[in-house]
Design an enzyme around this catalytic site. Sequence first.
Site, PDB file in Angstrom:
ATOM      1  CE1 TYR A  70      70.333 -26.101 -97.626  1.00  0.00           C
ATOM      2  CE2 TYR A  70      68.228 -27.141 -97.163  1.00  0.00           C
ATOM      3  CZ  TYR A  70      69.321 -26.968 -97.988  1.00  0.00           C
ATOM      4  OH  TYR A  70      69.408 -27.672 -99.163  1.00  0.00           O
TER       5      TYR A  70
ATOM      6  CG  ASP B 138      62.976 -34.543-101.290  1.00  0.00           C
ATOM      7  OD1 ASP B 138      62.723 -35.390-102.155  1.00  0.00           O
ATOM      8  OD2 ASP B 138      63.870 -33.690-101.415  1.00  0.00           O
TER       9      ASP B 138
ATOM     10  CG  HIS C 257      69.958 -33.750 -93.126  1.00  0.00           C
ATOM     11  ND1 HIS C 257      69.690 -32.800 -94.084  1.00  0.00           N
ATOM     12  CD2 HIS C 257      68.801 -33.917 -92.447  1.00  0.00           C
ATOM     13  CE1 HIS C 257      68.426 -32.410 -93.987  1.00  0.00           C
ATOM     14  NE2 HIS C 257      67.868 -33.063 -93.008  1.00  0.00           N
TER      15      HIS C 257
ATOM     16  CE1 TYR D  25      68.061 -24.601-103.826  1.00  0.00           C
ATOM     17  CE2 TYR D  25      69.871 -26.121-103.477  1.00  0.00           C
ATOM     18  CZ  TYR D  25      68.531 -25.793-103.340  1.00  0.00           C
ATOM     19  OH  TYR D  25      67.676 -26.668-102.705  1.00  0.00           O
ATOM     20  NE  ARG D  26      66.771 -24.150 -99.009  1.00  0.00           N
ATOM     21  CZ  ARG D  26      65.749 -25.000 -99.000  1.00  0.00           C
ATOM     22  NH1 ARG D  26      65.660 -25.936 -99.927  1.00  0.00           N
ATOM     23  NH2 ARG D  26      64.811 -24.925 -98.068  1.00  0.00           N
TER      24      ARG D  26
END
Length: 603
Positions: free
Chosen positions: A147, A208, A447, A528-529
């Site tokens: 992110y 996670d 990622h 959502y993000r």
Amino acid sequence: MSFADESQSDVPLLSEKHSGIPDFLLEKARKAKVSVFETRTKPKASRNRLPVIPHGVEEQVFVDALGELGKQLGTENVERNDKPLTDGWYMEHPNTHDLMAVVDEEELVPSAMVYPGSTEEVQQVVLWANKYHIPIFPISMGRNLGYGGAAPRVRGSVLVDLGRRMNKILDISPQDYTCLIEPGVSFFALFEAVKAKGYDHLWVDVPDVGGGSVIGNTVDRGVGYTPYGDHWACHSGLEVVLPTGEVIRTGMGALPGNNTWQTFPYGFGPYSDGIFSQSNFGIVTKMGMTLMPNPGGYESFMYTFQKEDDLDQVIEIIRPLRIGNILENVAQLRHVTQSLAVGGQPRTKFYEGNGTIPDDIVHKVAATLPVGDHCWAYYGMSYGPPHIRQYKLDIIDAEFKKVPGARRIDPATLPEDEYFWARDRIAAGIPDIHELRWVNWMPNGAHIAFSPVSPIRGADAKKLYELAKRRHDEFGIDLFPAFCVGLREMHLIVELVYDRNDPKRRKDVLECLRNLIDDAAACGYGEYRTHLVLMDQVASTYNWNDGALMKFHEKLKDALDPNGIMAPGRCGIWPKQYRNRGWEMTKTSGENTQGDGVAPTSQ
């Protein structure tokens, strides 16, 4: 230091460093580190775009300002970002740039990093930023990888790294099942502290990978996998430094002498906590969190489903079970490609061709896995004493067995390192790092996620899956979808794994994501993000009534942050000094993240 030398250097322990690994995961972390560097080919490049200076500030003024701040915080707690960028890896991550950059790694970099040690020192940093009109970008620990990591949205911002010196667990209440923490407390640290105190009746919900900040994850509305998996819903009370330097406490924290700050989140009057999640309206320096009671037992279970077309029926079965709390936790329905990737092997072990990995190869390899071939795998957990668990598990089994070919996996047949056991630990509140393995799918693995929200309906799951598959096929990107099911909604989390040293691949991934965001929005699905470079686009999809919500956010921003110093651009919210100057990233922006300067303060 060579990659070989770097891979052999030891992993810092939690007892040595706030961001370290707990002893019980050390061997696993050592192996994970070696596997990361085995696939790394990205050269250690010298810096090409120095010096990095905040927009609208002359270099000498900036240097003098940093010297002034160093006198307040200590010179060892203020440093320029002028050295070569070292990537490290998850457990030794950088705060100088985004470890998993999807644009040029020198694009989103801070000019300097500062390390306050208290709320009072955070106030000093904020007042200093206002004095010199220098943008600042606060992070808790900087492990928001996928992110943006530790990167600021505006190049040249001063990074405020809260975690290095503000990492205390201020309270754990065994009676109230709550805690009060600072930004540098990781899920690893909170778990270890609860165990060290012998509070076996308390559980910590974990995501996670457990190395991230509890506060950072919560204010970004991240999730875990017990019944307490909605972290934002489980917080209670914030201490916040506002963009003008004032400090507030929300909820019951505003009442002097209260003893309910961590037990009753609302207090009296308007509920203000929400404006400090996924925003740039303040810096959270303390947060209360509720802890889960030990349920008296637990049992993980896993079902596999054989056909891609089973998705619709499986989701329809899940919905009433999840709403009725028979399926109790934020569980996952994952695609078979993830079953391959989470083994930690590079893609080239299975397929070296171009385009997406063919289905026949995927299923051929899946047939050799301990869980056998499948298309979808559901990981869940039942909680409580044995007789209560069995009652729920019998219902679940009867429902899932309605899907032709559905199979319940016997855990006794699975080896210790099988991914099932990582999900078992996480759903029991025990942090892990197994999830890092699938990033090794590509060399220099990075990622970035596509994360739309939908109702728990088979038709919606099918539509989103087909939408994602179509775009992945178009760009030749392997598809890794997982449906994470909440009480009334589900998140589709699609991780796009790429070689961050390959400019073309980065471009493909970014273009694929931009198309996915627009495709989903056209069908009524919103993220959502998201990553820093996609925040403007995602924010623009929430445009009902001529963008009324963003206009409201901008009014709040201008009122709370008149000088526009606090994390400009985060979540698509720009201060007035930056608006209409080309800062918003769109499909045509490419790798350029910067606008045309900043309006003078007098405007």
